[in-house]
Design a protein around this motif. Structure first.
Motif: not given
Length: 190
Positions: A24-43
């Motif tokens: 649920a934490v991961a899905w929550g982060e995914l559901g609110s991830h900023p569209l701009e900026g750094d995407k390196s946190g996807f790991a």
């Protein structure tokens, strides 16, 4: 044998609830991830690849046990075809959740927010509903005698899902705009 199946199923339901909270934490982060900026946190989302099948397997046994108990109470002669259909539906939802998770990640990388709204369905609503139904099926006889304890346990499960979802779901705050009384140089008027 029934007591052993109940104990094993409830241990698996507990472990699935713990995994569901992490997911649920991961899905929550995914559901609110900023569209701009750094995407390196996807790991960090790589753990989802391991946790989703683990939760699926942990819920498959209680779903089968619960469905069998409900079928026996309803005097269905051969419950196994219905159990197979339930497990196939459970598998299909698991595969769909994987696809949706990947689709949302691809869309965020491309800068599109559309599918992020589906994160609440696959990350919070469906897992909580499936867990609750499996819990009710496994503990069918026990719930009729100790209903208030069962409602407390299901309430704790739902609360843990919502709380961990909210922990992961963080919308970026809008940038602060200059106050209307500030001069163009940023200093307040005298």
């Amino acid at each position: 044998m029934e007591i052993l199946m109940t104990i094993v199923s409830n241990v698996l339901l507990f472990l699935a609830a713990v995994l569901s909270a992490q997911l649920a934490v991961a899905w929550g982060e995914l559901g609110s991830h900023p569209l701009e900026g750094d995407k390196s946190g996807f790991a960090g989302f790589g753990a989802v690849v391991l946790l989703m099948p683990m939760r699926w397997l942990m819920l498959a046994i209680p779903i089968a046990v619960g469905a069998r108990r409900v079928a026996l109470a309803a005097s269905i002669a051969n419950p196994w075809p219905k159990i197979a259909v339930l497990l196939a539906l459970h598998l299909a939802l698991g595969i769909a959740a994987y696809w949706v998770f990947d689709w949302i990640m691809q869309e965020i990388r491309a800068g599109h927010a559309g599918p992020q709204r589906l994160a609440v369905l696959f990350g919070l609503l469906l897992p909580t509903l499936i867990w609750s139904l499996a819990f009710a099926g496994v503990n069918r006889g026990w719930i009729s005698r100790h209903g208030w304890i069962a409602w407390i346990l299901m309430g704790l499960m739902i609360w843990s899902q919502v709380a961990t979802w909210r922990q992961g779901y963080t919308r970026p705050q809008p940038s602060a705009s200059p106050s209307p009384t500030a001069e163009p140089d940023g200093l307040p008027e005298k």
